[in-house]
Design an enzyme around this catalytic site. Structure first.
Site, PDB file in Angstrom:
ATOM      1  N   GLU A 215       0.811  -1.225   0.071  1.00  0.00           N
ATOM      2  CA  GLU A 215      -0.037   0.124  -0.091  1.00  0.00           C
ATOM      3  C   GLU A 215       0.913   1.131  -0.063  1.00  0.00           C
ATOM      4  OE1 GLU A 215      -2.152  -1.198   3.554  1.00  0.00           O
ATOM      5  OE2 GLU A 215      -0.997  -0.032   4.752  1.00  0.00           O
ATOM      6  N   PRO A 216       1.502   1.400  -1.005  1.00  0.00           N
ATOM      7  CA  PRO A 216       2.478   2.666  -1.201  1.00  0.00           C
ATOM      8  C   PRO A 216       1.526   3.829  -1.070  1.00  0.00           C
ATOM      9  CG  PRO A 216       2.288   1.510  -3.307  1.00  0.00           C
ATOM     10  CD  PRO A 216       1.602   0.822  -2.380  1.00  0.00           C
TER      11      PRO A 216
ATOM     12  N   ARG B  10       6.587  19.760   4.395  1.00  0.00           N
ATOM     13  CA  ARG B  10       7.733  18.735   4.803  1.00  0.00           C
ATOM     14  C   ARG B  10       9.101  19.437   5.174  1.00  0.00           C
ATOM     15  NH1 ARG B  10       9.362  15.440   1.913  1.00  0.00           N
ATOM     16  NH2 ARG B  10       9.366  13.483   3.205  1.00  0.00           N
TER      17      ARG B  10
ATOM     18  N   TYR C 184      10.022  17.546   8.799  1.00  0.00           N
ATOM     19  CA  TYR C 184      11.125  16.568   8.724  1.00  0.00           C
ATOM     20  C   TYR C 184      12.393  16.910   8.466  1.00  0.00           C
ATOM     21  CZ  TYR C 184       6.130  14.407   8.043  1.00  0.00           C
ATOM     22  OH  TYR C 184       5.056  14.145   8.160  1.00  0.00           O
TER      23      TYR C 184
ATOM     24  N   CYS D  42       4.304  33.700   8.999  1.00  0.00           N
ATOM     25  CA  CYS D  42       4.799  34.531  10.164  1.00  0.00           C
ATOM     26  C   CYS D  42       5.568  33.778  10.926  1.00  0.00           C
ATOM     27  CB  CYS D  42       3.944  35.553  10.813  1.00  0.00           C
ATOM     28  SG  CYS D  42       3.473  36.941   9.619  1.00  0.00           S
TER      29      CYS D  42
ATOM     30  N   TYR E  43       2.197  14.246   0.126  1.00  0.00           N
ATOM     31  CA  TYR E  43       2.168  14.906   1.402  1.00  0.00           C
ATOM     32  C   TYR E  43       2.374  16.351   1.471  1.00  0.00           C
ATOM     33  CZ  TYR E  43       2.246   9.820   2.840  1.00  0.00           C
ATOM     34  OH  TYR E  43       2.063   8.556   2.947  1.00  0.00           O
TER      35      TYR E  43
HETATM   36  N1  LLP Z   1       0.218   2.362   5.065  1.00  0.00           N
HETATM   37  C1  LLP Z   1      -0.070   2.987   6.170  1.00  0.00           C
HETATM   38  C2  LLP Z   1      -0.859   2.059   7.300  1.00  0.00           C
HETATM   39  C3  LLP Z   1       0.531   4.039   6.811  1.00  0.00           C
HETATM   40  O1  LLP Z   1       0.465   4.800   7.648  1.00  0.00           O
HETATM   41  C4  LLP Z   1       1.249   4.725   5.508  1.00  0.00           C
HETATM   42  C5  LLP Z   1       1.864   6.072   5.722  1.00  0.00           C
HETATM   43  C6  LLP Z   1       1.382   4.334   4.331  1.00  0.00           C
HETATM   44  C7  LLP Z   1       0.778   3.145   4.065  1.00  0.00           C
HETATM   45  C8  LLP Z   1       2.060   4.868   2.856  1.00  0.00           C
HETATM   46  O2  LLP Z   1       3.409   5.076   3.180  1.00  0.00           O
HETATM   47  P1  LLP Z   1       4.113   5.528   2.148  1.00  0.00           P
HETATM   48  O3  LLP Z   1       4.267   4.740   0.871  1.00  0.00           O
HETATM   49  O4  LLP Z   1       3.622   7.082   1.647  1.00  0.00           O
HETATM   50  O5  LLP Z   1       5.349   6.033   2.590  1.00  0.00           O
HETATM   51  N2  LLP Z   1       4.057  12.715   5.933  1.00  0.00           N
HETATM   52  C9  LLP Z   1       5.161  12.021   5.734  1.00  0.00           C
HETATM   53  C10 LLP Z   1       4.692  10.530   5.573  1.00  0.00           C
HETATM   54  C11 LLP Z   1       3.867   9.980   6.760  1.00  0.00           C
HETATM   55  C12 LLP Z   1       3.287   8.657   6.214  1.00  0.00           C
HETATM   56  C13 LLP Z   1       2.325   8.161   7.081  1.00  0.00           C
HETATM   57  N3  LLP Z   1       1.726   7.046   6.720  1.00  0.00           N
HETATM   58  C14 LLP Z   1       6.034  12.654   4.852  1.00  0.00           C
HETATM   59  O6  LLP Z   1       5.566  13.787   4.232  1.00  0.00           O
HETATM   60  O7  LLP Z   1       7.213  12.098   4.731  1.00  0.00           O
END
Ligand code: LLP
Length: 395
Positions: free
Chosen positions: A254-255, A294, A298, A324, A353
């Site tokens: 689940e990307p 971001r 981060y 601000c 994101y």
């Molecule tokens: N599945 C679950 C249960 C998740 O919590 C997440 C992401 C994903 C899949 C997808 O992950 P991805 O493939 O996108 O890495 N805001 C942060 C990333 C937070 C991800 C939260 N969960 C950023 O901007 O890097």
């Protein structure tokens, strides 16, 4: 992409998504997994823009949702409920009841939620386990290991089995998600091993979901994850697991970031260029951490190009926003063709994101979103107005 023309047509600042890039990433992922029963899901939290999600769904993806709003979005996009997975964390009983009525699969992340779901008469669910091995580009986005709130402890498989035995509820899915933004698949492979050992003890499985987390190279010196190697390894290990288990299961991933990050750009217009006596140059623009958090949240690094004047002499500058707060910095000490007022900056790799985490801090409205598809530009989301913002209050 003609940044100036897009800004002229749709205004500034502006998120732009290129669907050809989205499709290319999605197809690369599908090609990398050789296990025949592969069901990818899109973690829609990364970018819920309907046109973007539709392009991914059209490639056979289901949806990973984490809230009633995301489930509603998936249903409105026409995704079959059995292809929507609600990966809950700290959901309410009301949210649970709604999801059960909608027929979506809930992936529970705690034993008390598993009990509540069983008590509500649900017949099937999936369980998220914490495989103890985490990864991710930043500690805030590492979602496995001892410090994370997510998932059922791997030591509690017996308790899951015991709840399953006592109830009508069958655990048909075994889930993990170790973190976000990894570029090598060692920790992921280790966590898969843990999860397969857990899965081997669950008798009623139909699928294993190994989560998301595939990173992208934000910095020029980063190498992309070797998707082919990761896919081959995962497919091989999964086949071996299924043989041991005695049945061929469905493999899910689940990307969120991978399909959309590189497809997105935040266009913003330069509103001030300030050179201080010490030589520091602040390039100010009409967006900020309200639109792309971001870098602040981060310490993330995003490519920035001067889309109007790519040939201008390069200076080392700070690219800053209009919020601000001193922390409103897109990039510190960045080499950039020195802009003049009105130039358009293109902040790259902002498709995941970015808008999804945007806020209306300082009462600045959300930007518009535009989708590029085969050369045509369509409005994906209207620019919010100040009036809409103010109307949310009770006057
Ligand atoms: N599945 C679950 C249960 C998740 O919590 C997440 C992401 C994903 C899949 C997808 O992950 P991805 O493939 O996108 O890495 N805001 C942060 C990333 C937070 C991800 C939260 N969960 C950023 O901007 O890097």
């Amino acid at each position: 992409m003609n940044a100036a023309a897009l800004i002229a047509q749709f205004g500034s600042p502006l998120y732009v998504y290129d669907l050809d890039t989205v499709r290319a990433r999605v197809r690369a992922l599908k090609a990398a997994i050789t296990w025949p029963r592969f069901q990818p899901l899109f973690a829609i939290k990364a970018n819920p823009c309907p046109a973007v999600a539709r392009a991914i769904i059209a490639e056979g993806f289901g949806i990973d949702a984490v809230s009633p709003g995301e489930v509603a979005m998936a249903l409105r996009l026409g995704v079959r409920p059995d292809l929507i997975q609600y990966t809950e964390n700290n959901m309410t009983d009301a949210e649970q009841a709604e999801a059960v009525a909608q027929g979506v699969m809930i992936t529970v992340g705690s034993l008390d939620r598993l009990e509540r779901l069983a008590a509500a008469g649900a017949r099937e669910c999936s369980v998220r386990f914490n495989p103890d091995v985490g990864d991710g580009a930043h500690e805030k986005i590492c979602t496995a290991g001892p410090l994370t709130k997510f998932g059922v402890a791997s030591a509690y498989v017996d308790r899951v089995l015991e709840i399953e035995r006592r109830n009508q509820l069958k655990v048909v899915g075994c889930h993990m998600h170790i973190g976000s933004g990894f570029l090598d698949h060692n920790a992921f492979a280790q966590a898969c091993e843990v999860i397969f050992n857990i899965a081997a003890r669950l008798p009623n499985l139909r699928f294993i979901d190994c989560g998301g987390g595939i990173g992208i190279p934000y910095k020029p010196d980063q190498q992309p994850l070797d998707l082919t190697a990761m896919g081959a390894h995962l497919s091989r290990e999964f086949a071996a697991f299924c043989q041991r288990y005695g049945r061929d299961l469905e493999l899910r991933l689940e990307p969120g970031r991978f399909p959309v990050a590189e497809a997105g750009t935040l266009l913003t217009t330069v509103t001030s260029v300030k050179e201080n006596p010490d030589g520091r140059v602040f390039v100010g623009c009409d967006s900020g951490f309200n639109h792309l958090i971001r870098p602040c949240m981060y310490g993330a690094w995003h490519r920035i190009a001067n889309a109007t004047r790519p040939q201008a002499p390069v200076r080392t500058v700070d690219v800053v926003g209009n919020i601000c707060e001193s922390g409103d910095i897109f990039a510190r000490d960045r080499a950039l063709p020195l802009p003049v007022l009105g130039d358009v900056l293109a902040i790259g790799d902002a498709g995941a994101y970015g808008m999804a985490m945007a806020s209306t801090y300082n009462l600045r409205p959300l930007p518009a979103e535009v989708v590029l598809d085969g050369g045509a530009a369509h409005l994906g989301r209207r620019r919010q107005t100040v009036e809409e913002l103010l109307n949310a209050w009770v006057w």
